[in-house]
Motif scaffolding. Sequence first.
Motif, short mmCIF file in Angstrom:
data_model
loop_
_atom_site.label_atom_id
_atom_site.label_comp_id
_atom_site.label_asym_id
_atom_site.label_seq_id
_atom_site.Cartn_x
_atom_site.Cartn_y
_atom_site.Cartn_z
N TYR A 82 0.84 -1.19 0.00
CA TYR A 82 0.00 0.00 0.00
C TYR A 82 0.88 1.25 0.00
O TYR A 82 0.61 2.23 -0.72
CB TYR A 82 -0.92 0.02 1.22
CG TYR A 82 -1.88 -1.16 1.31
CD1 TYR A 82 -2.32 -1.80 0.16
CD2 TYR A 82 -2.33 -1.60 2.55
CE1 TYR A 82 -3.18 -2.90 0.24
CE2 TYR A 82 -3.20 -2.68 2.65
CZ TYR A 82 -3.62 -3.34 1.49
OH TYR A 82 -4.47 -4.41 1.58
N ASP A 83 1.93 1.20 0.83
CA ASP A 83 2.88 2.32 0.82
C ASP A 83 3.50 2.50 -0.56
O ASP A 83 3.72 3.62 -1.04
CB ASP A 83 4.00 2.08 1.84
CG ASP A 83 3.50 2.24 3.28
OD1 ASP A 83 2.40 2.77 3.47
OD2 ASP A 83 4.23 1.79 4.20
N LEU A 84 3.80 1.37 -1.19
CA LEU A 84 4.40 1.41 -2.52
C LEU A 84 3.45 2.07 -3.53
O LEU A 84 3.87 2.86 -4.38
CB LEU A 84 4.77 0.00 -2.97
CG LEU A 84 5.44 -0.12 -4.34
CD1 LEU A 84 6.80 0.57 -4.33
CD2 LEU A 84 5.60 -1.59 -4.74
N ALA A 85 2.17 1.73 -3.43
CA ALA A 85 1.18 2.32 -4.34
C ALA A 85 1.11 3.83 -4.15
O ALA A 85 1.06 4.60 -5.13
CB ALA A 85 -0.18 1.68 -4.11
N GLU A 86 1.09 4.27 -2.89
CA GLU A 86 1.05 5.70 -2.62
C GLU A 86 2.28 6.40 -3.19
O GLU A 86 2.19 7.49 -3.77
CB GLU A 86 0.94 5.95 -1.12
CG GLU A 86 -0.40 5.55 -0.52
CD GLU A 86 -0.48 5.88 0.95
OE1 GLU A 86 0.45 6.54 1.46
OE2 GLU A 86 -1.47 5.48 1.59
N ALA A 87 3.43 5.77 -3.03
CA ALA A 87 4.65 6.35 -3.57
C ALA A 87 4.60 6.42 -5.09
O ALA A 87 5.10 7.37 -5.70
CB ALA A 87 5.86 5.52 -3.12
N GLY A 88 3.97 5.42 -5.71
CA GLY A 88 3.86 5.42 -7.16
C GLY A 88 3.04 6.59 -7.67
O GLY A 88 3.40 7.24 -8.65
N PHE A 89 1.94 6.87 -6.99
CA PHE A 89 1.11 7.99 -7.44
C PHE A 89 1.75 9.33 -7.11
O PHE A 89 1.57 10.31 -7.84
CB PHE A 89 -0.29 7.88 -6.82
CG PHE A 89 -1.13 6.82 -7.48
CD1 PHE A 89 -1.64 7.01 -8.75
CD2 PHE A 89 -1.38 5.61 -6.84
CE1 PHE A 89 -2.40 6.03 -9.38
CE2 PHE A 89 -2.13 4.62 -7.46
CZ PHE A 89 -2.65 4.83 -8.73
N ALA A 90 2.53 9.36 -6.01
CA ALA A 90 3.30 10.58 -5.74
C ALA A 90 4.34 10.80 -6.83
O ALA A 90 4.59 11.93 -7.26
CB ALA A 90 3.97 10.48 -4.37
N PHE A 91 4.95 9.71 -7.29
CA PHE A 91 5.92 9.80 -8.37
C PHE A 91 5.25 10.30 -9.65
O PHE A 91 5.81 11.11 -10.40
CB PHE A 91 6.55 8.43 -8.60
CG PHE A 91 7.73 8.45 -9.52
CD1 PHE A 91 8.97 8.91 -9.10
CD2 PHE A 91 7.63 7.98 -10.83
CE1 PHE A 91 10.07 8.91 -9.94
CE2 PHE A 91 8.71 7.99 -11.68
CZ PHE A 91 9.94 8.45 -11.23
N LEU A 92 4.01 9.83 -9.88
CA LEU A 92 3.25 10.30 -11.04
C LEU A 92 3.06 11.81 -10.97
O LEU A 92 3.18 12.52 -11.99
CB LEU A 92 1.90 9.59 -11.10
CG LEU A 92 0.89 10.14 -12.12
CD1 LEU A 92 1.44 9.99 -13.54
CD2 LEU A 92 -0.45 9.45 -11.98
N ASP A 93 2.75 12.32 -9.77
CA ASP A 93 2.59 13.77 -9.62
C ASP A 93 3.86 14.50 -10.04
O ASP A 93 3.80 15.57 -10.66
CB ASP A 93 2.26 14.12 -8.17
CG ASP A 93 0.85 13.67 -7.77
OD1 ASP A 93 0.03 13.43 -8.68
OD2 ASP A 93 0.60 13.55 -6.55
N GLY A 94 5.01 13.90 -9.71
CA GLY A 94 6.26 14.52 -10.11
C GLY A 94 6.44 14.55 -11.61
O GLY A 94 6.91 15.54 -12.18
N LEU A 95 6.05 13.46 -12.29
CA LEU A 95 6.13 13.44 -13.75
C LEU A 95 5.22 14.49 -14.37
O LEU A 95 5.59 15.16 -15.34
CB LEU A 95 5.75 12.04 -14.27
CG LEU A 95 6.63 10.87 -13.82
CD1 LEU A 95 6.16 9.59 -14.51
CD2 LEU A 95 8.09 11.13 -14.10
#
Length: 416
Positions: free
Chosen positions: A141-154
Amino acid sequence: MDTQGLRAPAGDRSAWADLPHRQVREFADRAMAEVPALAQEILDTICREHPRMPLLVDDSGELVALVGIRRALEEFLQHLVRGSGSPQLHLEVFQDFGRGEGQQGRTLDSLQAVYRLGVRLAWRRLAEIGHEARIPPPAMYDLAEAGFAFLDGLVDQTVRGYAEAAARQAGERLRLQRKLTQALLGERRPDRSRPLEEHAAAHAARIGWTLPQRVAVGVLLRPARDCVAPAVGAEVLLDMESERPLLFVPDPAVPGRCEQLHRALRGWTGAIGPAVPLGDAAASLRWATEAMGLIERGLLPSGELLHCTEHIDALVLLPPEELIEALADRCLAPLADRGPTQRRRLAETLLAWLETRGGAPEVAARLGVHPQTVRYRMRQIKELWGDEVEDPDRRFELELVLRAQRLQGRLSLPGR
């Protein structure tokens, strides 16, 4: 990009941070090995669902989008191994994506939809790898949140590139618009043998502006030093590079154009010259500039958009100030030895009589005084000027200078 990465909110413990480093390393190595195939799968799916998305090739012959997807996956996985801080994005390719959308005049909506699709596909495969590596669900779940945070960066990178392209295009358009306005005014015209319209046509074509038959040129005063350009519409040519912004209004008689300008320029002070053939744009500007000078002297109202054709008397009588004053000294010499109040009252009565050519009741109604007062003043006027008030040429000169003084505020308006 300013996110919390895989760090938990204050007071909570990150499940991902509790994983043994060996297990994190195993997950990252498995995922990194699949990056090339996963990147290709993501791109293939994107192309199927978004068939109109342009695919560019870099200098090495690789698809730019494929390189971007691969780099994004690698950057994210390297961040997982580091385990703290925010991902260090050095993905200029995503800025390039944004620049490309801006240069083509497209919105970012479709590109962001592509990004979301890519993240969903990547998460699906990373979840499978996490299951194989026995990563506990809370950590995933933490990994998923980090993935969407990374998307925000892109997305931030893309928006930055898009904004740069938009600003560059806006700056280029302003530069081209200024060249066109200079051409319309006959400035920097290398070949005087060519008609002005022919000289301006090439500049107009570069910004998609159709040369009109007639144009009115306006001058504006900025309400503030850092004010933004008014939304006058694409059909109105705006030159914000001049010290005083200029606007070129094509075919001003088109229904609704005047109302549109007044709405867009609410709060601005400006003057628009008369409509003239396109080749005479400089003449329209000259009258608008004259009107602006009167506005700055307080002789015409400010805080609105004035049309020169509605203030012809002021534009004709007030600019030749020295000549009008010299004529006033001669024509009004009979009032020289009267006091200021009497001089003003007699001048106002004389002007009302010249404008109405009526009797005492008509002049009195115009001035708002008693008819007997008018009769008394008219006797004084005839004593002062004698037969001159019956001479058409003298009457014209008297009315000219008295109207000028009323425009200057030295005489009261009728009924005041």
